[in-house]
Design a protein around this motif. Structure first.
Motif, PDB file in Angstrom:
ATOM      1  N   UNK A  21      28.805  55.069  42.053  1.00  0.00           N
ATOM      2  CA  UNK A  21      29.865  55.074  43.052  1.00  0.00           C
ATOM      3  C   UNK A  21      31.202  55.049  42.315  1.00  0.00           C
ATOM      4  N   UNK A  22      32.245  55.585  42.931  1.00  0.00           N
ATOM      5  CA  UNK A  22      33.500  55.717  42.191  1.00  0.00           C
ATOM      6  C   UNK A  22      34.694  55.762  43.130  1.00  0.00           C
ATOM      7  N   UNK A  23      35.882  55.588  42.539  1.00  0.00           N
ATOM      8  CA  UNK A  23      37.161  55.780  43.223  1.00  0.00           C
ATOM      9  C   UNK A  23      37.202  55.027  44.549  1.00  0.00           C
ATOM     10  N   UNK A  24      37.195  53.712  44.426  1.00  0.00           N
ATOM     11  CA  UNK A  24      37.128  52.839  45.587  1.00  0.00           C
ATOM     12  C   UNK A  24      38.491  52.762  46.298  1.00  0.00           C
ATOM     13  N   UNK A  25      39.560  52.679  45.524  1.00  0.00           N
ATOM     14  CA  UNK A  25      40.923  52.661  46.072  1.00  0.00           C
ATOM     15  C   UNK A  25      41.024  51.726  47.268  1.00  0.00           C
ATOM     16  N   UNK A  26      40.734  50.460  47.035  1.00  0.00           N
ATOM     17  CA  UNK A  26      40.647  49.494  48.130  1.00  0.00           C
ATOM     18  C   UNK A  26      41.921  49.487  48.973  1.00  0.00           C
ATOM     19  N   UNK A  27      41.734  49.596  50.277  1.00  0.00           N
ATOM     20  CA  UNK A  27      42.839  49.654  51.227  1.00  0.00           C
ATOM     21  C   UNK A  27      42.712  48.494  52.211  1.00  0.00           C
ATOM     22  N   UNK A  28      43.812  48.121  52.866  1.00  0.00           N
ATOM     23  CA  UNK A  28      45.168  48.656  52.702  1.00  0.00           C
ATOM     24  C   UNK A  28      45.865  48.034  51.505  1.00  0.00           C
ATOM     25  N   UNK A  29      47.055  48.545  51.192  1.00  0.00           N
ATOM     26  CA  UNK A  29      47.847  47.941  50.131  1.00  0.00           C
ATOM     27  C   UNK A  29      48.271  46.533  50.550  1.00  0.00           C
ATOM     28  N   UNK A  30      48.325  45.608  49.586  1.00  0.00           N
ATOM     29  CA  UNK A  30      48.835  44.270  49.921  1.00  0.00           C
ATOM     30  C   UNK A  30      50.351  44.303  50.109  1.00  0.00           C
ATOM     31  N   UNK A  31      50.912  43.162  50.439  1.00  0.00           N
ATOM     32  CA  UNK A  31      52.379  43.077  50.551  1.00  0.00           C
ATOM     33  C   UNK A  31      53.009  43.457  49.212  1.00  0.00           C
ATOM     34  N   UNK A  32      54.041  44.281  49.273  1.00  0.00           N
ATOM     35  CA  UNK A  32      54.692  44.766  48.064  1.00  0.00           C
ATOM     36  C   UNK A  32      56.166  44.394  48.119  1.00  0.00           C
ATOM     37  N   UNK A  33      56.635  43.737  47.076  1.00  0.00           N
ATOM     38  CA  UNK A  33      58.057  43.389  46.985  1.00  0.00           C
ATOM     39  C   UNK A  33      58.822  44.509  46.304  1.00  0.00           C
ATOM     40  N   UNK A  34      60.135  44.456  46.408  1.00  0.00           N
ATOM     41  CA  UNK A  34      60.977  45.454  45.743  1.00  0.00           C
ATOM     42  C   UNK A  34      60.720  45.444  44.244  1.00  0.00           C
ATOM     43  N   UNK A  35      60.547  44.272  43.677  1.00  0.00           N
ATOM     44  CA  UNK A  35      60.299  44.155  42.240  1.00  0.00           C
ATOM     45  C   UNK A  35      59.023  44.876  41.848  1.00  0.00           C
ATOM     46  N   UNK A  36      58.016  44.847  42.721  1.00  0.00           N
ATOM     47  CA  UNK A  36      56.738  45.506  42.424  1.00  0.00           C
ATOM     48  C   UNK A  36      56.887  47.016  42.286  1.00  0.00           C
ATOM     49  N   UNK A  37      57.919  47.583  42.910  1.00  0.00           N
ATOM     50  CA  UNK A  37      58.057  49.038  42.965  1.00  0.00           C
ATOM     51  C   UNK A  37      58.910  49.611  41.841  1.00  0.00           C
ATOM     52  N   UNK A  38      59.263  48.786  40.883  1.00  0.00           N
ATOM     53  CA  UNK A  38      60.006  49.301  39.744  1.00  0.00           C
ATOM     54  C   UNK A  38      59.084  50.182  38.892  1.00  0.00           C
ATOM     55  N   UNK A  39      59.617  51.277  38.369  1.00  0.00           N
ATOM     56  CA  UNK A  39      58.844  52.142  37.480  1.00  0.00           C
ATOM     57  C   UNK A  39      57.887  53.034  38.237  1.00  0.00           C
ATOM     58  N   UNK A  40      56.739  53.271  37.644  1.00  0.00           N
ATOM     59  CA  UNK A  40      55.794  54.244  38.176  1.00  0.00           C
ATOM     60  C   UNK A  40      55.255  53.847  39.543  1.00  0.00           C
ATOM     61  N   UNK A  41      55.205  52.568  39.833  1.00  0.00           N
ATOM     62  CA  UNK A  41      54.624  52.147  41.112  1.00  0.00           C
ATOM     63  C   UNK A  41      55.403  52.695  42.305  1.00  0.00           C
ATOM     64  N   UNK A  42      56.684  53.000  42.124  1.00  0.00           N
ATOM     65  CA  UNK A  42      57.455  53.557  43.230  1.00  0.00           C
ATOM     66  C   UNK A  42      56.896  54.916  43.646  1.00  0.00           C
TER      67      UNK A  42
END
Length: 296
Positions: free
Chosen positions: A7-28
């Motif tokens: 089994x592969x590529x689970x990509x567990x959803x949904x995304x958890x709470x994301x802060x502005x700090x979390x979105x710095x760099x590639x995560x944005x």
């Protein structure tokens, strides 16, 4: 006989709470891609039913070829560790990480800490990868192609150091007469390479398999069911990809969620191996056997 689930590529959803700090760099860019492109197509609505169906097959071992997370946030990594427990105990489940599990620097190390024995086994020279698990006459070898990359890239890497360790493991398990299953997230075959999401070092990987042999290679990453082969020491080696376990039905991007089941048995001086693919169709809600074929 050994029964091996993939089994592969689970990509567990949904995304958890994301802060502005979390979105710095590639995560944005990853967050925007999830919101715009992937939130519906990787909803994971059928994931539990797919895993339950797979567990009802009573596999002896389960190979998970990466991408348990989306942005490798701390909360995602912790949740993925809990999800692994629903698949089975670490003695019968192992993971090779995907590019989303190493989305940013430090993410893979966090996964190694949180997932613990699911990402461990016997290794050469004490390195994390590749590691090997042995189950009767079968050796499951977990490689890592997971590295952080720049925005808009989903490439993997297989380098000389890992190649040398893989060569040693393949030689030892081959001399022991084991059926060698190699796990790697990114596909190594030339048909599936691309500058933005392929495997850097795919030629090196294929050379190691050609020189030292293997019986089966399992990968994810493409979100597609696929069957290819590459050259081995004594025979062509099947390269099997599986659709994303979280994929929704009706998506034009991905095949619907599926898993593969292999039955491996010693047959004199050779092997018998059959593969069955189970999963959703593009229409309907039932999980069905979509394919059955003999590999050896």
């Amino acid at each position: 006989m050994t029964t091996l689930a993939h089994i592969s590529d689970i990509h567990l959803a949904p995304l958890p709470h994301i802060s502005f700090k979390d979105l710095l760099g590639k995560r944005l860019t990853g967050f925007l891609n999830w919101k715009i492109m992937r939130r519906d197509t990787l909803s994971g609505e059928g994931l539990k039913a797919l895993v339950d169906h797979m567990r009802d097959q009573n596999p002896d071992f389960t190979a998970v070829t990466g991408d348990l997370t989306n942005l490798a946030l701390k909360a995602e990594v912790i949740r993925a560790g809990e999800w692994l427990k629903t698949v089975g105990p670490a003695q019968t489940v192992c993971v090779c990480p995907g590019n989303h599990d190493a989305y940013v620097p430090g993410a893979l190390e966090r996964a190694q800490h949180e997932w613990g024995p699911y990402l461990q086994g016997d290794s050469a020279h004490g390195s994390a990868f590749p590691f090997v698990r042995r189950l009767d006459d079968t050796a499951i070898i977990s490689c890592s192609s997971a590295v952080p990359t720049r925005p808009f890239l989903a490439t993997g890497r297989f380098d000389q150091e890992q190649a040398a360790r893989l060569a040693k493991i393949l030689t030892e398990t081959g001399e022991a007469g084991l059926f060698r299953v190699v796990m790697i997230h990114h596909p190594p075959n030339p048909e599936l390479q691309h500058p933005s999401f392929g495997l850097k070092g795919h030629k090196l990987f294929r050379r190691i398999i050609a020189e030292h042999g293997a019986e089966l290679i399992l990968h994810g990453h493409t979100h597609r069911s696929s069957i290819h082969s590459i050259s081995g020491l004594e025979h062509e080696v099947p390269v099997i990809g599986v659709a994303a376990a979280s994929a929704a039905q009706g998506s034009g991007l991905d095949d619907p969620a599926r898993y593969n089941l292999f039955r491996i048995e010693k047959n004199g001086n050779g092997w018998t191996c059959t593969m069955r693919e189970y999963g959703y169709q593009r229409l309907g809600t039932d999980i069905v056997m979509r394919l059955q074929m003999r590999i050896y």
